[in-house]
Design a protein around this motif. Structure first.
Motif, PDB file in Angstrom:
ATOM      1  N   ASN A 130       8.512  19.539 -13.497  1.00  0.00           N
ATOM      2  CA  ASN A 130       9.574  19.777 -12.539  1.00  0.00           C
ATOM      3  C   ASN A 130       9.521  21.206 -12.030  1.00  0.00           C
ATOM      4  O   ASN A 130       9.642  21.583 -10.988  1.00  0.00           O
ATOM      5  CB  ASN A 130      11.088  19.493 -13.133  1.00  0.00           C
ATOM      6  N   PHE A 131       9.526  22.089 -13.223  1.00  0.00           N
ATOM      7  CA  PHE A 131       9.731  23.497 -12.832  1.00  0.00           C
ATOM      8  C   PHE A 131       8.147  23.851 -12.093  1.00  0.00           C
ATOM      9  O   PHE A 131       8.177  24.465 -11.067  1.00  0.00           O
ATOM     10  CB  PHE A 131       9.456  24.299 -14.387  1.00  0.00           C
ATOM     11  N   LEU A 132       6.859  22.961 -12.455  1.00  0.00           N
ATOM     12  CA  LEU A 132       5.734  23.470 -11.646  1.00  0.00           C
ATOM     13  C   LEU A 132       5.926  23.020 -10.378  1.00  0.00           C
ATOM     14  O   LEU A 132       5.403  23.716  -9.348  1.00  0.00           O
ATOM     15  CB  LEU A 132       4.513  22.888 -12.587  1.00  0.00           C
ATOM     16  N   ARG A 133       6.389  21.876 -10.156  1.00  0.00           N
ATOM     17  CA  ARG A 133       6.455  21.595  -8.576  1.00  0.00           C
ATOM     18  C   ARG A 133       7.461  22.463  -7.885  1.00  0.00           C
ATOM     19  O   ARG A 133       7.376  22.557  -6.927  1.00  0.00           O
ATOM     20  CB  ARG A 133       7.084  19.858  -8.761  1.00  0.00           C
ATOM     21  N   ASP A 134       8.514  22.728  -8.499  1.00  0.00           N
ATOM     22  CA  ASP A 134       9.542  23.601  -7.783  1.00  0.00           C
ATOM     23  C   ASP A 134       8.886  25.060  -7.637  1.00  0.00           C
ATOM     24  O   ASP A 134       8.763  25.730  -6.605  1.00  0.00           O
ATOM     25  CB  ASP A 134      10.703  23.916  -8.911  1.00  0.00           C
ATOM     26  N   PHE A 135       8.011  25.277  -8.694  1.00  0.00           N
ATOM     27  CA  PHE A 135       7.075  26.745  -8.402  1.00  0.00           C
ATOM     28  C   PHE A 135       5.905  26.425  -7.104  1.00  0.00           C
ATOM     29  O   PHE A 135       6.030  27.392  -6.478  1.00  0.00           O
ATOM     30  CB  PHE A 135       6.187  26.687 -10.052  1.00  0.00           C
ATOM     31  N   LYS A 136       5.321  25.078  -7.094  1.00  0.00           N
ATOM     32  CA  LYS A 136       4.632  25.081  -6.075  1.00  0.00           C
ATOM     33  C   LYS A 136       5.360  25.077  -4.728  1.00  0.00           C
ATOM     34  O   LYS A 136       4.938  25.469  -3.707  1.00  0.00           O
ATOM     35  CB  LYS A 136       3.687  23.723  -6.191  1.00  0.00           C
ATOM     36  N   TYR A 137       6.410  24.469  -4.626  1.00  0.00           N
ATOM     37  CA  TYR A 137       7.376  24.129  -3.500  1.00  0.00           C
ATOM     38  C   TYR A 137       7.783  25.439  -2.799  1.00  0.00           C
ATOM     39  O   TYR A 137       7.751  25.673  -1.787  1.00  0.00           O
ATOM     40  CB  TYR A 137       8.476  23.407  -3.716  1.00  0.00           C
ATOM     41  N   LYS A 138       8.271  26.311  -3.625  1.00  0.00           N
ATOM     42  CA  LYS A 138       8.741  27.777  -3.291  1.00  0.00           C
ATOM     43  C   LYS A 138       7.460  28.658  -2.877  1.00  0.00           C
ATOM     44  O   LYS A 138       7.864  29.861  -2.649  1.00  0.00           O
ATOM     45  CB  LYS A 138       9.605  28.234  -4.429  1.00  0.00           C
ATOM     46  N   LYS A 139       6.288  28.334  -3.336  1.00  0.00           N
ATOM     47  CA  LYS A 139       5.101  29.025  -3.079  1.00  0.00           C
ATOM     48  C   LYS A 139       4.881  30.066  -3.986  1.00  0.00           C
ATOM     49  O   LYS A 139       4.492  31.316  -3.416  1.00  0.00           O
ATOM     50  CB  LYS A 139       4.858  29.320  -1.349  1.00  0.00           C
ATOM     51  N   ALA A 150       3.360  33.832 -15.283  1.00  0.00           N
ATOM     52  CA  ALA A 150       4.168  34.549 -16.278  1.00  0.00           C
ATOM     53  C   ALA A 150       5.614  34.619 -15.894  1.00  0.00           C
ATOM     54  O   ALA A 150       6.372  34.848 -16.778  1.00  0.00           O
ATOM     55  CB  ALA A 150       3.628  36.083 -16.306  1.00  0.00           C
ATOM     56  N   VAL A 151       5.827  34.810 -14.708  1.00  0.00           N
ATOM     57  CA  VAL A 151       7.307  34.944 -14.171  1.00  0.00           C
ATOM     58  C   VAL A 151       8.007  33.321 -14.392  1.00  0.00           C
ATOM     59  O   VAL A 151       8.946  33.567 -14.911  1.00  0.00           O
ATOM     60  CB  VAL A 151       7.494  35.391 -12.669  1.00  0.00           C
ATOM     61  N   LEU A 152       7.208  32.563 -13.933  1.00  0.00           N
ATOM     62  CA  LEU A 152       7.673  31.262 -14.645  1.00  0.00           C
ATOM     63  C   LEU A 152       8.261  30.704 -15.909  1.00  0.00           C
ATOM     64  O   LEU A 152       9.156  30.290 -16.342  1.00  0.00           O
ATOM     65  CB  LEU A 152       6.740  29.956 -13.881  1.00  0.00           C
ATOM     66  N   LEU A 153       7.124  31.371 -16.967  1.00  0.00           N
ATOM     67  CA  LEU A 153       7.270  31.359 -18.253  1.00  0.00           C
ATOM     68  C   LEU A 153       8.795  31.798 -18.701  1.00  0.00           C
ATOM     69  O   LEU A 153       9.655  31.277 -19.348  1.00  0.00           O
ATOM     70  CB  LEU A 153       6.363  32.201 -19.097  1.00  0.00           C
ATOM     71  N   GLN A 154       9.205  33.246 -17.825  1.00  0.00           N
ATOM     72  CA  GLN A 154      10.386  33.916 -18.536  1.00  0.00           C
ATOM     73  C   GLN A 154      11.409  32.896 -17.847  1.00  0.00           C
ATOM     74  O   GLN A 154      12.550  32.762 -18.724  1.00  0.00           O
ATOM     75  CB  GLN A 154      10.513  34.941 -17.730  1.00  0.00           C
ATOM     76  N   THR A 155      11.260  32.145 -16.818  1.00  0.00           N
ATOM     77  CA  THR A 155      12.528  31.439 -16.070  1.00  0.00           C
ATOM     78  C   THR A 155      12.504  30.112 -16.976  1.00  0.00           C
ATOM     79  O   THR A 155      13.656  29.706 -16.989  1.00  0.00           O
ATOM     80  CB  THR A 155      11.813  30.919 -14.534  1.00  0.00           C
ATOM     81  N   HIS A 174      -0.231  23.044 -14.677  1.00  0.00           N
ATOM     82  CA  HIS A 174      -0.327  23.609 -13.289  1.00  0.00           C
ATOM     83  C   HIS A 174      -1.465  23.246 -12.559  1.00  0.00           C
ATOM     84  O   HIS A 174      -1.570  22.969 -11.333  1.00  0.00           O
ATOM     85  CB  HIS A 174      -0.052  24.884 -13.203  1.00  0.00           C
ATOM     86  N   ALA A 175      -2.765  23.411 -13.342  1.00  0.00           N
ATOM     87  CA  ALA A 175      -4.074  22.927 -12.652  1.00  0.00           C
ATOM     88  C   ALA A 175      -3.957  21.406 -12.291  1.00  0.00           C
ATOM     89  O   ALA A 175      -4.536  21.049 -11.331  1.00  0.00           O
ATOM     90  CB  ALA A 175      -5.093  23.229 -13.603  1.00  0.00           C
ATOM     91  N   ILE A 176      -3.409  20.457 -13.089  1.00  0.00           N
ATOM     92  CA  ILE A 176      -3.507  19.336 -12.909  1.00  0.00           C
ATOM     93  C   ILE A 176      -2.502  18.714 -11.917  1.00  0.00           C
ATOM     94  O   ILE A 176      -2.902  17.921 -10.943  1.00  0.00           O
ATOM     95  CB  ILE A 176      -2.968  18.378 -14.204  1.00  0.00           C
ATOM     96  N   ILE A 177      -1.456  19.324 -11.806  1.00  0.00           N
ATOM     97  CA  ILE A 177      -0.549  19.152 -10.723  1.00  0.00           C
ATOM     98  C   ILE A 177      -0.936  19.582  -9.236  1.00  0.00           C
ATOM     99  O   ILE A 177      -0.857  18.940  -8.377  1.00  0.00           O
ATOM    100  CB  ILE A 177       0.994  19.518 -11.005  1.00  0.00           C
ATOM    101  N   SER A 178      -1.709  20.848  -9.390  1.00  0.00           N
ATOM    102  CA  SER A 178      -1.877  21.404  -8.241  1.00  0.00           C
ATOM    103  C   SER A 178      -3.090  20.367  -7.325  1.00  0.00           C
ATOM    104  O   SER A 178      -3.079  20.372  -6.310  1.00  0.00           O
ATOM    105  CB  SER A 178      -2.596  22.618  -8.361  1.00  0.00           C
ATOM    106  N   LYS A 179      -3.819  19.593  -8.151  1.00  0.00           N
ATOM    107  CA  LYS A 179      -4.718  18.880  -7.294  1.00  0.00           C
ATOM    108  C   LYS A 179      -4.152  17.953  -6.391  1.00  0.00           C
ATOM    109  O   LYS A 179      -4.676  17.384  -5.485  1.00  0.00           O
ATOM    110  CB  LYS A 179      -5.643  18.213  -8.535  1.00  0.00           C
ATOM    111  N   ASP A 180      -2.913  17.411  -6.798  1.00  0.00           N
ATOM    112  CA  ASP A 180      -2.519  16.309  -6.053  1.00  0.00           C
ATOM    113  C   ASP A 180      -1.172  16.694  -5.288  1.00  0.00           C
ATOM    114  O   ASP A 180      -0.492  15.670  -4.421  1.00  0.00           O
ATOM    115  CB  ASP A 180      -2.023  14.956  -6.912  1.00  0.00           C
ATOM    116  N   TYR A 181      -0.707  17.857  -5.371  1.00  0.00           N
ATOM    117  CA  TYR A 181       0.575  18.398  -4.805  1.00  0.00           C
ATOM    118  C   TYR A 181       0.483  18.366  -3.234  1.00  0.00           C
ATOM    119  O   TYR A 181      -0.595  19.022  -2.796  1.00  0.00           O
ATOM    120  CB  TYR A 181       0.925  19.740  -5.533  1.00  0.00           C
TER     121      TYR A 181
END
Length: 487
Positions: free
Chosen positions: A329-338, A343-348, A372-379
């Motif tokens: 969920n964090f990673l998809r939110d990360f992708k959505y917000k471009k 490293a910033v995501l890790l702190q979040t 992130h690499a796995i999710i990015s393929k199909d995002y």
């Protein structure tokens, strides 16, 4: 492969009719072609809502415990008027509460009794679902297929004055046999997995004026039932505490004295609660539990006191784990917000006071990068838009709740020093927000469909969090001040 394995496990745990051991379970799975390790078997059993531990390494399924056992309820005036009965929460804990009652099959004298939809006052509908607790009863009513044209999110979880409910048609028993309000329906489950229930309408003794005559073995049997049930329930409250749900409390209570509590002349939990001077429905944080009347349900008691002892120095950083569905969920939110800086995501993702060594940071960052690499393929940004907003709201609340959970867990104060109700609510919020994130991750289409309901739930959870945060942080800060040594 995993899907087939899960189905095989589910089939076993929903239909096993006799007690079993871990060895029995793994052997049965092996015969079906799924070779589970002991640890995998333990996890499946521990995570299943269909199984309870009994003794000496033995387990029993809900199907084994409650198939063929009698339970009953009293026909209300509105049910009599509608010539039907509504299962509501009155079938708890004998049936699978995850099944919609509209899907159950009712049988009498070997023949299927048809379903019927009736109109009921909102107050009556709530009473018929009271054992789900105030926090869930409205949702159960709104989930009835007869209410499919009503969007509960549009009214902020308020029901209309008249609701439609699906139940069992009693026309033949009322018109043909003279069944009346106040008479009883005795039931027993004959197939737990498929939701098949046999019913036995029972007329009570009446005089010539139609008044109920309180005599006979059946009536005295129900009086004895009330005493036996209260004794069993008190044992459960003292030994098991509030449990995970009211359904679990009831299941444990019936396990205590199945022979006496599941006889043909049994009474109902609802009637017991109307008469009992000791036990009632009490608030437990933002939920409801069976408890001693007028008393707060504590977060800590003798049922969990040993488990709640803390040694903050023993809490390794990586024990605060991020489940994969939360990470995704964090990673998809990360992708959505471009965003681009992992490293910033890790702190979040971690609480503000959560400290990681350099080695731990590298380890966690590697895990994040891999997912992130796995999710990015199909995002797909545009496909993600409908669910992105509700996911972001959920993650914001998740971060706040996790921060407070971590600060409570790492405080030098023992759990019993915190205000108990606030501690209970925090625990419930942590569980609820995790379930929401898990559902968004596993079924985003359903989350989009229920977006309004989820948004209202999150709004209510935010208010609850704001209500409890101050009191809990007050204890945390007080303990910090005590630990400061002036040189």
């Amino acid at each position: 492969m995993q899907f087939s394995e899960d189905l095989a496990v589910d089939d076993f745990l929903r239909s096993r009719k006799t007690p079993f051991t871990l060895k029995d379970f793994t052997r049965e799975m092996g015969l079906k072609g799924f070779n589970l390790s002991q640890r995998e078997g333990e996890i499946y059993i521990a995570d299943s809502p269909y199984v309870s531990w009994i003794e000496d390494g033995k387990f029993i399924t809900r199907a084994a415990a409650f198939t063929g056992k009698f339970f009953s309820f009293t026909l209300t005036a509105e049910e009599f008027k509608n010539k039907m009965f509504v299962p509501g929460s009155r079938f708890m804990p004998f049936v699978d509460e995850m099944q919609n009652p509209a899907s159950w099959t009712f049988i009498c004298g070997g023949k299927i009794v048809p379903h019927k939809v009736g109109e009921f006052r909102k107050e009556t509908a709530l009473d018929l679902n009271i054992l789900y607790g105030e926090e869930y009863e409205v949702q159960y009513i709104a989930a009835d297929p007869a209410m499919s044209d009503y969007n509960i999110a549009d009214t902020e979880f308020e029901l209309p004055s008249i609701v439609k409910i699906t139940g069992c048609d009693l026309s033949q028993f009322i018109d043909g046999d003279g069944l009346k309000a106040g008479d009883r329906i005795v039931c027993r489950v004959i197939d737990w997995d498929k939701g098949q229930i046999e019913i036995f309408p029972q007329q009570r003794s009446r005089d010539q004026s139609g008044a109920i005559v309180q005599i006979g073995d059946a009536e005295s049997g129900r009086a004895a039932w009330g005493e036996a049930f209260e004794k069993a329930l008190i044992k459960v409250l003292d030994r098991e505490g509030p449990c995970a749900t009211i359904e679990e409390q009831l299941a444990f209570a019936f396990y205590e004295d199945m022979e006496n509590l599941c006889s043909f002349n049994c009474d109902s939990v609802e009637n017991f609660l109307l008469r009992s001077k000791k036990i009632g429905l009490e608030l437990f944080g933002v939920e409801t539990r069976l408890w001693y009347k007028g008393q707060d349900v504590p977060a800590v008691g003798k049922w969990n006191k040993n488990d709640m002892k803390k040694d903050p120095g023993d809490l390794g950083n990586l024990k605060f784990k991020i489940p994969e569905y939360v990470l995704d969920n964090f990673l998809r939110d990360f992708k959505y917000k471009k965003q681009t800086d992992l490293a910033v995501l890790l702190q979040t993702m971690f609480p503000e006071n959560f400290a990681l060594t350099q080695d731990e940071k590298r380890y966690v960052l590697l895990r994040i990068a891999s997912r992130h690499a796995i999710i990015s393929k199909d995002y797909n940004y545009f496909a993600d838009c409908p669910v992105a907003e509700i996911r972001s709201e959920a993650l914001d609340l998740y971060q706040q709740v996790c921060s407070l959970v971590y600060d409570v867990e790492t405080s030098s104060a023992n759990f019993d020093k915190f205000p108990q109700n606030e501690l209970v609510i925090l625990s419930q919020l942590f569980g609820h927000i995790n379930r929401i994130l898990e559902s968004i991750d596993s079924n985003p289409d359903a989350a989009i469909e229920d977006k309004g309901t989820l948004s209202l739930s999150l709004e209510g959870m935010e208010y609850n969090f704001e209500d409890i945060e101050g009191a809990l942080r007050c204890v945390i800060e007080s303990e910090k001040r005590k630990s400061i040594t002036i040189v």
